[in-house]
Design a protein around this motif. Structure first.
Motif, short mmCIF file in Angstrom:
data_model
loop_
_atom_site.label_atom_id
_atom_site.label_comp_id
_atom_site.label_asym_id
_atom_site.label_seq_id
_atom_site.Cartn_x
_atom_site.Cartn_y
_atom_site.Cartn_z
N UNK A 363 0.84 -1.21 0.00
CA UNK A 363 0.00 0.00 0.00
C UNK A 363 0.87 1.25 0.00
N UNK A 364 0.26 2.38 -0.36
CA UNK A 364 1.01 3.63 -0.44
C UNK A 364 0.88 4.48 0.83
N UNK A 365 0.01 4.07 1.76
CA UNK A 365 -0.10 4.80 3.03
C UNK A 365 0.97 4.29 4.00
N UNK A 366 1.57 5.20 4.79
CA UNK A 366 2.58 4.76 5.76
C UNK A 366 1.95 3.96 6.90
N UNK A 367 2.75 3.08 7.50
CA UNK A 367 2.30 2.32 8.67
C UNK A 367 2.29 3.24 9.89
N UNK A 368 3.35 4.04 10.03
CA UNK A 368 3.47 4.90 11.21
C UNK A 368 4.42 6.06 10.90
N UNK A 369 4.19 7.17 11.57
CA UNK A 369 5.08 8.32 11.51
C UNK A 369 5.91 8.32 12.79
N UNK A 370 7.22 8.48 12.66
CA UNK A 370 8.13 8.40 13.80
C UNK A 370 8.81 9.75 13.99
N UNK A 382 18.10 -0.06 8.76
CA UNK A 382 17.56 -1.26 9.37
C UNK A 382 18.70 -2.16 9.84
N UNK A 383 18.50 -2.85 10.96
CA UNK A 383 19.48 -3.83 11.42
C UNK A 383 19.43 -5.05 10.50
N UNK A 384 20.53 -5.83 10.41
CA UNK A 384 20.56 -7.01 9.53
C UNK A 384 19.43 -8.00 9.76
N UNK A 385 18.97 -8.12 11.02
CA UNK A 385 17.86 -9.06 11.27
C UNK A 385 16.50 -8.42 11.02
N UNK A 386 16.47 -7.14 10.63
CA UNK A 386 15.21 -6.46 10.31
C UNK A 386 14.37 -6.11 11.52
N UNK A 387 14.93 -6.29 12.73
CA UNK A 387 14.15 -6.10 13.95
C UNK A 387 14.22 -4.68 14.49
N UNK A 388 15.28 -3.95 14.13
CA UNK A 388 15.49 -2.61 14.69
C UNK A 388 15.84 -1.62 13.58
N UNK A 389 15.64 -0.33 13.90
CA UNK A 389 15.99 0.75 12.98
C UNK A 389 16.82 1.76 13.76
N UNK A 390 17.92 2.20 13.16
CA UNK A 390 18.73 3.28 13.75
C UNK A 390 18.56 4.52 12.89
N UNK A 391 18.49 5.67 13.55
CA UNK A 391 18.42 6.94 12.82
C UNK A 391 19.49 7.88 13.35
N UNK A 392 20.19 8.55 12.43
CA UNK A 392 21.25 9.50 12.79
C UNK A 392 20.82 10.89 12.36
N UNK A 394 21.39 15.47 12.62
CA UNK A 394 22.23 16.63 12.89
C UNK A 394 22.05 17.13 14.32
N UNK A 395 21.09 16.56 15.09
CA UNK A 395 20.93 16.95 16.50
C UNK A 395 21.93 16.23 17.41
N UNK A 396 22.90 15.52 16.79
CA UNK A 396 24.02 14.86 17.48
C UNK A 396 23.62 13.56 18.19
N UNK A 397 22.42 13.09 17.95
CA UNK A 397 21.96 11.87 18.62
C UNK A 397 21.68 10.76 17.62
N UNK A 398 21.59 9.55 18.16
CA UNK A 398 21.16 8.37 17.40
C UNK A 398 19.96 7.80 18.14
N UNK A 399 18.91 7.49 17.42
CA UNK A 399 17.73 6.90 18.05
C UNK A 399 17.51 5.49 17.51
N UNK A 400 17.03 4.61 18.39
CA UNK A 400 16.75 3.23 18.02
C UNK A 400 15.24 3.00 18.13
N UNK A 406 8.13 1.78 16.91
CA UNK A 406 8.07 2.28 18.29
C UNK A 406 9.46 2.70 18.76
N UNK A 407 9.54 3.88 19.38
CA UNK A 407 10.82 4.39 19.89
C UNK A 407 11.30 3.56 21.07
N UNK A 408 12.60 3.23 21.09
CA UNK A 408 13.17 2.41 22.16
C UNK A 408 14.16 3.17 23.03
#
Length: 486
Positions: A363-370, A382-392, A394-400, A406-408
């Motif tokens: 589908x063309x609708x997103x599942x969720x907005x993060x 995406x992690x190699x096992x597809x279970x997690x997502x990392x985002x980098x 310019x705010x100097x942080x990394x989020x998982x 869902x934010x972890x």
């Protein structure tokens, strides 16, 4: 005194409850399907006991396999009681415990720089390991592509020909080709023989710099002949690396293309500065759907199957399959295992400070907005096992985030903008590179910094973790290529 004894009594009563009370549990797959029967377990049931129960009585595995367990997205780290106290789950109802297979092998953490390889005369903008992890390609502002022998940590070949900065390099999943894309004064793509360093083809047609490259997956074509290229000129082109010919041009974006991805289901994804992501049929280049949601440039895309698409038939051992048909069969098996029963998922990161999770084959609708970052998101992965997502960002942080969006947790420690994040092949660690000239290794399970890796004298532009998990490579503005290992 009362407070002291009160606390002690409270602790003792909690332990007593854990000793005596039980809970009805149901093991559930990450896709939400129940496995086996319901079991009555004591609250003190440990992680090892859950693993034994799942392996022996639920899944009937001949050899015990490692799993991680979650209750309401909270990982069980010691026993059921502690986890239930943390997330305040209702033990009166049937408790769903989600189990997730973990990598059987374990990657050792890199902790030291074993080589600082000179050779490039300008900043190193892109580094990429070969699918089997034995060689490394780097692209630089000095207009060259260099190939390095990872085993001996020495130069292997120097590839000259570009007339402007080499912005991106990419290995074909069979390890035969290296593709490189250049900046605006030389908006060409060159195909190099990875063994001889010889230029096989020069692809001309783009009018502005090459922003992204991706090869057709091994399980769809074991010869990995086709390559998609994206450019600031707003077009994507698909080329034949064997004949050197342009197959077709994809046009439809109204601004520059920032990322191209060749998915495992026969689709090509393009992200653009026009705020959209477009999905194309890789056979004929026809538009399938447009994904709309972002309010600014889309900077990054990642597929839940990225790791297996990159490595094809090569697993963490790096041992090649001599028979091509068997290699293709192995690549398809690895892809299907990585995808699971869910459709291939796509995550996008944008200058609008948000990410979207999509199932673009469906589908063309997103599942969720993060949301959560306070400055533009430069990279999602995406992690190699597809279970997690990392985002980098310019705010100097990394989020998982988990695979449902869902934010972890947030990793903080860099004092400059975070340019790159890359997963270890067992999905247990993450390495980041920053404007602050350092790299950091993060422990995903314990949600904390594992190692600080100083060593560069300037901004770290590119980072890659070898598919076999043994080494990390980093390219910097200081013109050096560093190799890191245990």
């Amino acid at each position: 005194i009362n407070a002291e004894y009160g606390g002690s009594m409270s602790s003792m009563s909690n332990e007593a409850v854990a000793e005596e009370k039980s809970v009805i549990v149901q093991f559930v797959t990450p896709e939400g399907e129940a496995s086996g029967s319901q079991y009555s377990l004591p609250l003190k049931a440990s992680l090892n006991q859950l693993s034994d129960l799942l392996n022996e009585h639920v899944l009937h595995n001949e050899e015990p396999l490692p799993y991680s367990f979650y209750v309401n997205d909270e990982e069980i780290l010691s026993n059921l009681h502690e986890t239930l106290q943390t997330n305040k789950s209702n033990v009166e109802d049937v408790l769903s415990i989600v189990y997730q297979p973990q990598a059987i092998f374990r990657v050792k953490c890199v902790s030291r720089c074993t080589s600082s390889l000179p050779g490039h005369d300008e900043a190193i903008l892109s580094v990429c390991f070969s699918p089997d992890g034995t060689r490394l390609a780097s692209g630089s502002g000095d207009t060259t592509v260099r190939i390095w022998d990872v085993l001996t940590e020495t130069p292997f070949k120097e590839c000259k020909g570009h007339k402007d900065w080499v912005l991106c390099v990419k290995w074909s999943p069979n390890g035969k080709y290296i593709a490189s894309g250049s900046a605006s004064r030389d908006p060409t793509v060159r195909i190099w023989d990875s063994l001889t360093g010889r230029c096989l083809h020069i692809f001309k047609g783009h009018k502005k710099y090459i922003s992204s490259l991706d090869f057709e997956p091994f399980h769809r074509n074991e010869h990995c002949r086709r390559l998609v290229t994206g450019s600031k000129d707003g077009c994507a082109k698909v080329w034949d690396c064997s004949t050197g010919r342009l197959i077709y041009t994809i046009s439809g974006h109204t601004n520059g293309i920032t990322v191209v991805k060749w998915g495992g289901e026969g689709l090509i994804y393009t992200a653009s500065e026009d705020k959209t992501i477009k999905v194309w049929d890789s056979q004929d280049g026809k538009l399938c759907r447009t994904l709309i949601g972002h309010g600014h440039w889309v900077n990054s895309l990642s597929l839940s199957t990225d790791h297996v698409l990159r490595t094809g038939p090569f697993d963490h051992t790096g041992i090649p399959e001599s028979d091509l048909a068997k290699a293709k069969e192995k690549a398809l098996k690895r892809y299907n295992e990585a995808k699971g029963s869910r459709p291939e998922r796509l995550v996008s990161g944008s200058d609008d400070l948000t990410m979207f999770l999509w199932e673009p084959t469906v589908k063309k609708q997103p599942i969720i907005r993060m949301s959560g970052h306070s400055k533009p998101i430069i990279l999602v992965n995406f992690s190699p096992d597809g279970r997690l997502i990392a985002s980098a960002s310019f705010d100097r942080s990394i989020k998982i985030w988990n695979s449902n969006g869902k934010f972890l947790t947030t990793f903080r420690g860099h004092v400059g903008e975070v340019y790159q994040v890359c997963w270890s092949s067992d999905s247990r660690m993450l390495v980041s590179g920053s404007q602050d000239s350092t790299m950091k290794v993060w422990d995903i399970r314990n949600k904390k910094l594992k190692f600080d890796l100083p060593g560069h004298a300037d901004e770290v532009y590119s980072v890659d973790w070898s598919p076999d998990g043994v080494k990390v490579a980093s390219g910097s503005k200081d013109r050096t290529l560093n190799i890191w290992r245990e």
